[in-house]
Enzyme design. Sequence first.
Site, PDB file in Angstrom:
ATOM      1  N   HIS A   1      45.368  39.900  41.519  1.00 53.12           N
ATOM      2  CA  HIS A   1      45.325  39.852  43.026  1.00 53.12           C
ATOM      3  C   HIS A   1      45.952  39.009  43.971  1.00 53.12           C
ATOM      4  O   HIS A   1      47.043  39.518  44.481  1.00 53.12           O
ATOM      5  CB  HIS A   1      44.106  38.981  43.593  1.00 53.12           C
TER       6      HIS A   1
ATOM      7  N   ASP B   1      42.736  38.545  50.961  1.00 52.12           N
ATOM      8  CA  ASP B   1      42.792  39.666  50.033  1.00 52.12           C
ATOM      9  C   ASP B   1      41.352  39.853  50.217  1.00 52.12           C
ATOM     10  O   ASP B   1      40.464  39.750  50.742  1.00 52.12           O
ATOM     11  CB  ASP B   1      42.327  38.429  48.688  1.00 52.12           C
TER      12      ASP B   1
END
Length: 491
Positions: free
Chosen positions: A17, A120
């Site tokens: 990520h 995120d």
Amino acid sequence: MAAAATIVFVPCWASGHFMSMIAAGKRMVDASGGALSLTVLVMQAPTPAKASEVEGHVRRESAASAGLIDVRFQSLPAVEPPTGCVAPEEFNFRYVQFHAPHVEEAIAGLALPVAAVVVDLFCMQLLDVAGQLAVPRHVYFASTGAFLALMLRLPAIRDDLAVRLRDADAEGTFHVPGLPPVPLAYMPACLSNGGKMRNYEWFEYYGRRLMDASGIILNSSVQLERGVLAAIADGRCVPGRPAPAVHAIGPVVWFSPAHRELEPPHVCVRWLDTQPSGSVVFLCFGSNGFLDEAQVGEAAAGLERSGHRFLWVLRGPPAAGSRDPSPTDADLDAALPAGFQARTQARGLVWPAWAPQKEILAHPAVGGFVTHCGWNSTLESLWFGVPMVPWPLYGEQHLNAFELVREMGVAVQLKGVVGASKVDLWFVEAAELEAAVRGVMGATEEGRKAREKAADLKAACRKAVAEGGSSYVALRKLVRGISPGGGAPSP
């Protein structure tokens, strides 16, 4: 020219990520023509090993960006990890939530105006901070459009899907907008959490919060997922409500062959340099992937019987008693069957630690990839035109595997897992891996078609991000929308 404003990124600490998000942010800054800079707010990861990984990423990215692109990293104060959590997503949610005051303070203290905040997928509770500051708020979605479509549907389908996933004997298919009927065995493992369903409510929460975003930045492209992207845009995921704009800017693949000139080639790359073109099957299962003792034995037997050259990145289980789920370096003598390395040393290399996956996939000696189907790994394989054998382990990887085989046609299926009724029962026998390796290396019609399709999608991925491509246009449209005065260059 000096940037007029900054975009603030808040990434998750997981490497896949974190690095994907930073690469996307750099693309946005570059596309702004100097109108924007990038400010990255870095949370300290909850375990020492993950914290060390993030620190290494920050050092490398800071050095790589120096003098080239305006990127600043700002570390947030440490917080105490939560206790008493009954599911992994509950822990992640609460740990991120503890950072909310620090994120708000950091954004309020920035010298430049903030053009947008981008969080995120697993930090969506921080959208509230951006809302309180009256700043546009976006979500960076580091997974597939298919998983995005499913998450948008989760709140509406809870009474059906959650019940069916809880049933260990459940069979049949499920509808994900934009895809053919998906067997329940391919539903994301992260939803059921081993059948306990403790994670479902958290993913359902994230599905709801996606609707609060100004936009969703997706690491995919129209060329890869046309059907699901059309389904999201047409309102088929959340009937009666328009979904936020989806900016498909992928593939975001952070790779440059120039770094080979800055340091000696890795031992795996040096070994590949001695192998014929397209002759090696590569096996790697991601930053959190490992196989148990029984599965290692079956995999070793399948590789040996396949007769093909192989490079196998074999990791050991997490350290006993540790909260960190990361694999450890493997003890090959203990992990592998007796005599395996001696019998296969002329055509195989087993590597027990981290390996440079992108550099390996880029190597001309690699002809196939046995992968856990993490989306970053999948995009890297597509970027370099390498056909795959999907071996999903966790997260949303089972749904990714379904797309690779049924939608994209770039993979040779492991036959023995097709009829599995639950995703946590996917055990691969030696004969299954042997057949799949032979197939992906070109011995079957399925393998030959996968190889041709992988070459086609390699070209399509590169065309998408090149000037005038769909992802190129989407990126510039996104940046124009958040730049002061809409100052990004036209496509």
